[in-house]
Design an enzyme around this catalytic site. Structure first.
Site: not given
Length: 431
Positions: A175, A205-209
């Site tokens: 991602e 909303g659920g993860s960050t990259q």
């Protein structure tokens, strides 16, 4: 190099190396100045020279469809990205964990966008792919699988070309990498001779990259093994710093700040935070689960207390690459952009450049005035404080680091979707 990239993309699109529609016909096409030993697939000269790709982004807060149009204007020129049709629905697939058929229906409705955009004669030649992200990664495996099977059924009933790997959950690392590919492709950095690229920050909303091409070998040597990824593209190997933090997306961070992540007996519990207005008390739903949340009516509120709460969600969890203390250039999108618009930091149609300290300054203003001056969202204080903390205490950006906040680059959504479309057509060799 850009030319060769598109050559290889055409090969993958028309199926030289894998599953492809029977209508595709093989030819050898020569291009001046190119390695003409490459096998090229094309169609008869009187056929359409417009090609399409459909990518579904099944995120934690919504499902989005991207319909990309690629056009070949002349026989001796290669296709370019001509247009993107984008639409989304809320909530995301994960909200239908106990109702997978209804989740499938949301995808069925979005497929109508593809039918309206792609000419009927091109349907059976146009691949359709869905990749799910943190929303489904956070679900129990059996529930996530039931949703994917419903989507697969919807796809199989559609008139489009459905590849064998058309429905899947995307790995968080991919991602981040594919978002980096999208932004650097659209900004022209990926194939320029300067070798200059920009980093990317994606807050879902659920993860960050976070993803960037390190300038220093020390960054690579000091990074945890799971923060470095290699992929080969057109005789060039890129060694990226990239990591996806599951549970540190904006909505998941709200739950963690409230102490509601993984909590039980939700019907009897009320989760409080100094980040919320004192008199605020409502039900809030994420991932198909409803939580009772409120401010601390008898206590104190404001930026200082709120920041202490969100620090617990970030501190010690997020790795800090030393290189970020320098003059790196980053594009930030998704909730970074949305919350900055809500807080009045940037214009919603234009985006803009801000410094990390601007997030902190506006977070203080929002949090310290939220009781007297209601904002567009009771969570704006918490979200702005969390973004500030994630950037400063988490990733370790300097206060004067400039972030380019954007929703679109050259009229194309800034997300991993375009990169994933190229990945699907061209098969990036990601290790």
């Amino acid at each position: 190099m850009a030319l060769q990239m598109l050559l290889l993309w055409i090969i993958s699109l028309w199926g030289v190396s894998g599953d492809y529609p029977p209508e595709a016909m093989q030819y050898n096409l020569e291009f001046p100045g190119m390695d003409n030993t490459l096998p090229i697939v094309t169609r008869p000269a009187n056929a359409s020279r417009i090609f399409y790709g459909v990518m579904f982004d099944a995120g934690s807060t919504g499902t989005r469809i991207h319909v990309y149009t690629f056009i070949q204007k002349d026989r001796n020129e290669l296709p370019v990205l001509d247009n993107e049709m984008f639409q989304s629905v809320k909530p995301g697939l994960s909200a239908y964990a106990d109702m997978p058929e209804r989740g499938g229906d949301t995808v069925r409705q979005l497929l109508k966008v593809a039918k309206r955009t792609v000419p009927r004669l091109e349907w059976k030649r146009t691949p359709v792919v869905l990749k799910a992200t943190a929303g489904l990664r956070l679900l129990p495996e059996e529930k996530a699988q039931a949703l994917l099977e419903q989507v697969q059924q919807v796809f199989d009933e559609s008139p489009f070309f459905i590849p064998t790997d058309s429905v899947s959950i995307m790995d968080g690392t991919n991602e981040g990498i594919l978002a980096w590919v999208t932004v650097n492709f659209l900004t022209g950095h990926l194939y320029s001779n300067s070798k200059q690229t920009v980093g990317t920050l994606d807050l879902g909303g659920g993860s960050t990259q976070i993803t960037f091409l390190p300038k220093s070998k020390k960054t690579i040597e000091a990074a945890p093994a799971d923060c470095i990824a290699n992929f080969d593209m057109f005789n060039t190997t890129y060694k990226l710093y990239t990591h996806s933090y599951l549970g540190n997306g904006l909505k998941a961070a709200r739950l963690a700040t409230l102490g509601a992540l993984g909590a039980e007996d939700l019907q009897w519990r009320v989760f409080t935070s100094s980040c919320l207005p004192k008199k605020f008390r409502e039900n809030w739903t994420f991932g198909g689960i409803t939580y009772k949340v409120s401010g601390v009516e008898a206590g104190s509120s404001g930026f200082k207390l709120c920041y202490e709460e969100v620090q617990k969600v970030v501190k010690g969890i997020v790795h800090q690459p030393m290189e970020l203390k320098g003059d790196s250039v980053f594009y930030a999108f998704s909730y970074y952009f949305d919350r900055a618009v809500d807080a009045g930091l940037i214009d919603g149609s234009q985006g803009g450049a801000v410094e990390v300290r601007d997030f902190k300054k506006r977070a203080k203003e929002v949090c310290n005035k939220m009781s007297k001056h209601p904002t567009v969202s009771p969570f704006l204080c918490m979200d702005m404080a969390y973004i500030t903390c994630l950037l400063k205490e988490g990733f370790g950006f300097k206060e004067n680091t400039v972030l380019q906040l954007t929703k679109k680059v050259n009229n194309v959504e800034a997300s991993w979707a375009l990169g994933a479309t190229f990945d699907h057509f061209h098969k990036l060799n990601i290790h």
